[in-house]
Design an enzyme around this catalytic site. Structure first.
Site, PDB file in Angstrom:
ATOM      1  N   LYS A  59     -38.530 -40.602 -48.408  1.00 39.36           N
ATOM      2  CA  LYS A  59     -37.319 -40.472 -49.244  1.00 39.36           C
ATOM      3  C   LYS A  59     -36.094 -41.228 -48.705  1.00 39.36           C
ATOM      4  O   LYS A  59     -34.954 -40.897 -49.004  1.00 39.36           O
ATOM      5  CB  LYS A  59     -36.939 -38.988 -49.481  1.00 39.36           C
ATOM      6  CG  LYS A  59     -38.054 -38.061 -49.831  1.00 39.36           C
ATOM      7  CD  LYS A  59     -39.097 -38.603 -50.733  1.00 39.36           C
ATOM      8  CE  LYS A  59     -38.700 -38.821 -52.150  1.00 39.36           C
ATOM      9  NZ  LYS A  59     -39.842 -39.419 -52.928  1.00 39.36           N
ATOM     10  N   SER A  60     -36.390 -42.269 -47.924  1.00 40.69           N
ATOM     11  CA  SER A  60     -35.297 -43.026 -47.301  1.00 40.69           C
ATOM     12  C   SER A  60     -35.065 -44.394 -47.926  1.00 40.69           C
ATOM     13  O   SER A  60     -34.243 -45.166 -47.429  1.00 40.69           O
ATOM     14  CB  SER A  60     -35.593 -43.202 -45.807  1.00 40.69           C
ATOM     15  OG  SER A  60     -35.759 -41.955 -45.207  1.00 40.69           O
ATOM     16  N   THR A  62     -38.082 -46.211 -49.295  1.00 43.00           N
ATOM     17  CA  THR A  62     -39.374 -46.901 -49.127  1.00 43.00           C
ATOM     18  C   THR A  62     -39.711 -47.779 -50.331  1.00 43.00           C
ATOM     19  O   THR A  62     -39.945 -48.982 -50.206  1.00 43.00           O
ATOM     20  CB  THR A  62     -40.500 -45.843 -48.969  1.00 43.00           C
ATOM     21  OG1 THR A  62     -40.018 -44.741 -48.228  1.00 43.00           O
ATOM     22  CG2 THR A  62     -41.738 -46.441 -48.357  1.00 43.00           C
ATOM     23  N   TRP A  87     -48.236 -49.200 -54.418  1.00 43.68           N
ATOM     24  CA  TRP A  87     -49.146 -48.801 -53.344  1.00 43.68           C
ATOM     25  C   TRP A  87     -50.307 -49.783 -53.181  1.00 43.68           C
ATOM     26  O   TRP A  87     -51.087 -49.674 -52.251  1.00 43.68           O
ATOM     27  CB  TRP A  87     -49.668 -47.374 -53.563  1.00 43.68           C
ATOM     28  CG  TRP A  87     -50.589 -47.201 -54.740  1.00 43.68           C
ATOM     29  CD1 TRP A  87     -51.941 -47.408 -54.765  1.00 43.68           C
ATOM     30  CD2 TRP A  87     -50.228 -46.765 -56.058  1.00 43.68           C
ATOM     31  NE1 TRP A  87     -52.436 -47.137 -56.026  1.00 43.68           N
ATOM     32  CE2 TRP A  87     -51.418 -46.742 -56.828  1.00 43.68           C
ATOM     33  CE3 TRP A  87     -49.019 -46.405 -56.660  1.00 43.68           C
ATOM     34  CZ2 TRP A  87     -51.431 -46.366 -58.184  1.00 43.68           C
ATOM     35  CZ3 TRP A  87     -49.036 -46.027 -58.002  1.00 43.68           C
ATOM     36  CH2 TRP A  87     -50.224 -46.013 -58.744  1.00 43.68           C
ATOM     37  N   HIS A 115     -45.210 -44.387 -43.062  1.00 45.81           N
ATOM     38  CA  HIS A 115     -44.293 -43.275 -42.761  1.00 45.81           C
ATOM     39  C   HIS A 115     -44.551 -42.774 -41.334  1.00 45.81           C
ATOM     40  O   HIS A 115     -44.010 -41.742 -40.934  1.00 45.81           O
ATOM     41  CB  HIS A 115     -44.517 -42.110 -43.724  1.00 45.81           C
ATOM     42  CG  HIS A 115     -43.938 -42.296 -45.105  1.00 45.81           C
ATOM     43  ND1 HIS A 115     -42.770 -42.967 -45.348  1.00 45.81           N
ATOM     44  CD2 HIS A 115     -44.384 -41.867 -46.319  1.00 45.81           C
ATOM     45  CE1 HIS A 115     -42.514 -42.957 -46.653  1.00 45.81           C
ATOM     46  NE2 HIS A 115     -43.475 -42.297 -47.255  1.00 45.81           N
ATOM     47  N   SER A 145     -33.514 -35.194 -51.633  1.00 49.63           N
ATOM     48  CA  SER A 145     -34.506 -35.992 -52.352  1.00 49.63           C
ATOM     49  C   SER A 145     -35.920 -35.448 -52.077  1.00 49.63           C
ATOM     50  O   SER A 145     -36.741 -35.317 -52.984  1.00 49.63           O
ATOM     51  CB  SER A 145     -34.387 -37.453 -51.899  1.00 49.63           C
ATOM     52  OG  SER A 145     -35.308 -38.263 -52.561  1.00 49.63           O
ATOM     53  N   SER A 235     -34.566 -55.278 -58.494  1.00 45.66           N
ATOM     54  CA  SER A 235     -34.745 -54.105 -57.621  1.00 45.66           C
ATOM     55  C   SER A 235     -33.636 -53.074 -57.851  1.00 45.66           C
ATOM     56  O   SER A 235     -33.482 -52.145 -57.058  1.00 45.66           O
ATOM     57  CB  SER A 235     -34.775 -54.521 -56.140  1.00 45.66           C
ATOM     58  OG  SER A 235     -33.538 -55.086 -55.770  1.00 45.66           O
ATOM     59  N   GLY A 267     -30.941 -41.847 -57.311  1.00 48.24           N
ATOM     60  CA  GLY A 267     -30.643 -43.117 -56.646  1.00 48.24           C
ATOM     61  C   GLY A 267     -29.183 -43.245 -56.232  1.00 48.24           C
ATOM     62  O   GLY A 267     -28.583 -44.303 -56.334  1.00 48.24           O
TER      63      GLY A 267
END
Ligand code: PPS
Length: 303
Positions: A59-60, A62, A87, A115, A145, A235, A267
């Site tokens: 939740k940083s 990624t 993924w 992670h 988050s 993005s 966000g």
């Protein structure tokens, strides 16, 4: 997609492992996407010098960084990020479908995600020239988050209240372990690893143009101004919320319950203020101070 048109990884998600948690080196990992074998394989992974690794505590930022790095390596062209799930184009090193994802996307450089805390990768990284991007985020926003994510991710532990979650988070008893250890250990490698680039979610948020430029020079992929602008555009939170290759809506409902929330939730920075009580804030502060007093960096608490 595989040659048969199936989305890589989805057929490996076994309903029987929904509630399984694997414990590896004292850290818990959701058994739906990790096994003891997949974790062990990640620890001894043979990197190629051209690999790019995105390392984060959950939740940083990624998925955001996966999108940015995909775009940078394609000079701002969104075709790959809009046609291949995150993924598959930037697979998690420790996930069960890593091999399948690597076979499915033969493009170079390889983008890998993890992670894992630093200690679990330190020996695999020894002597390697891989480029590592470490992204961190204000832990209060991470906690909020993460709490919301646990509500919709049916393969993560469930928590009745935020208070209950916060306690486990601060104790490091949530999947992927302690935020404190993760951030301290990775960021302190800046003195030992030449090829480590650290950045925060807040920096990305405040000035994505500058952050993308810096990231692209770190990756030895300097971009023209219009290419940087395209990376920023594709993005953005709005673009990614709409991109089903990034917003987790390709995952089946029994895995990611979209009626319980949205992966691309807000966000924002500072959303913790809408969730923490004053008491929780004080509780957080006391634990933070005791765990991070020997840390040489600082968190961006206010923007
Ligand atoms: S995970 O599950 O660990 O892969 O989650 P991760 O991708 O690290 O974090 C998800 C949070 O990142 C937010 N996000 C973004 N914020 C701003 N801009 C962009 N483009 C973006 N993409 C993802 C996402 O909304 C989650 O944060 P919250 O606070 O829950 O909204």
């Amino acid at each position: 997609m595989s040659e048969t048109g199936e989305i890589v990884g989805l057929s490996m998600l076994e309903k029987a492992r929904m509630d399984v948690m694997e414990t590896y080196c004292g850290i818990i990992f959701p058994g739906l996407v990790h096994t003891q074998e997949s974790l062990q394989r990640a620890v001894t992974f043979q990197f190629q010098d051209t690999d790019i690794i995105i390392a984060t505590y959950p939740k940083s930022g990624t998925t955001w960084t996966q999108e940015i790095v995909t775009l940078i390596t394609r000079r701002g062209d969104p075709h790959l990020s809009e046609t291949v799930p995150n993924w598959v184009r930037a697979p998690w090193l420790e996930h069960i479908y890593l091999e399948d994802a690597l076979k499915a996307s033969s493009s170079t450089p390889r983008i890998l995600t993890t992670h894992f805390p630093y200690q679990l990768l330190s020996s695999a990284l020894q002597g390697s020239k891989v480029k590592v991007i470490y992204v961190s985020r204000n832990p209060k926003d991470v906690a909020v988050s993460y709490y919301h994510f646990c509500k919709m991710a049916e393969f993560f532990p469930s928590f009745t209240t935020f208070q209950e979650f916060l306690h486990q988070f601060l104790e490091g008893k949530v999947p992927y372990g302690s935020w404190f250890d993760h951030v301290k250990d990775w960021t302190s490698q800046t003195t030992t690893m030449n090829n480590l680039f650290t950045i925060t979610y807040e920096e990305l948020w405040q000035d994505p143009h500058d952050a993308i430029k810096r990231m692209s020079s770190f990756l030895h992929c300097p971009l023209e101004e219009n290419e940087v602008n395209n990376c920023v555009k594709h993005s953005s939170f709005r673009a990614m919320k709409e991109n089903k290759m990034a917003n987790s809506t390709l995952l089946p409902e029994h895995v990611m319950n979209h009626s319980k929330g949205s992966f691309m939730r807000k966000g924002k920075i500072g959303d913790w203020k809408n969730m923490f009580t004053e008491e929780q804030n004080q509780y957080f502060k006391s634990i933070y101070e005791s765990k991070m007093n020997d840390w040489s960096s600082e968190i961006v608490w206010e923007v």
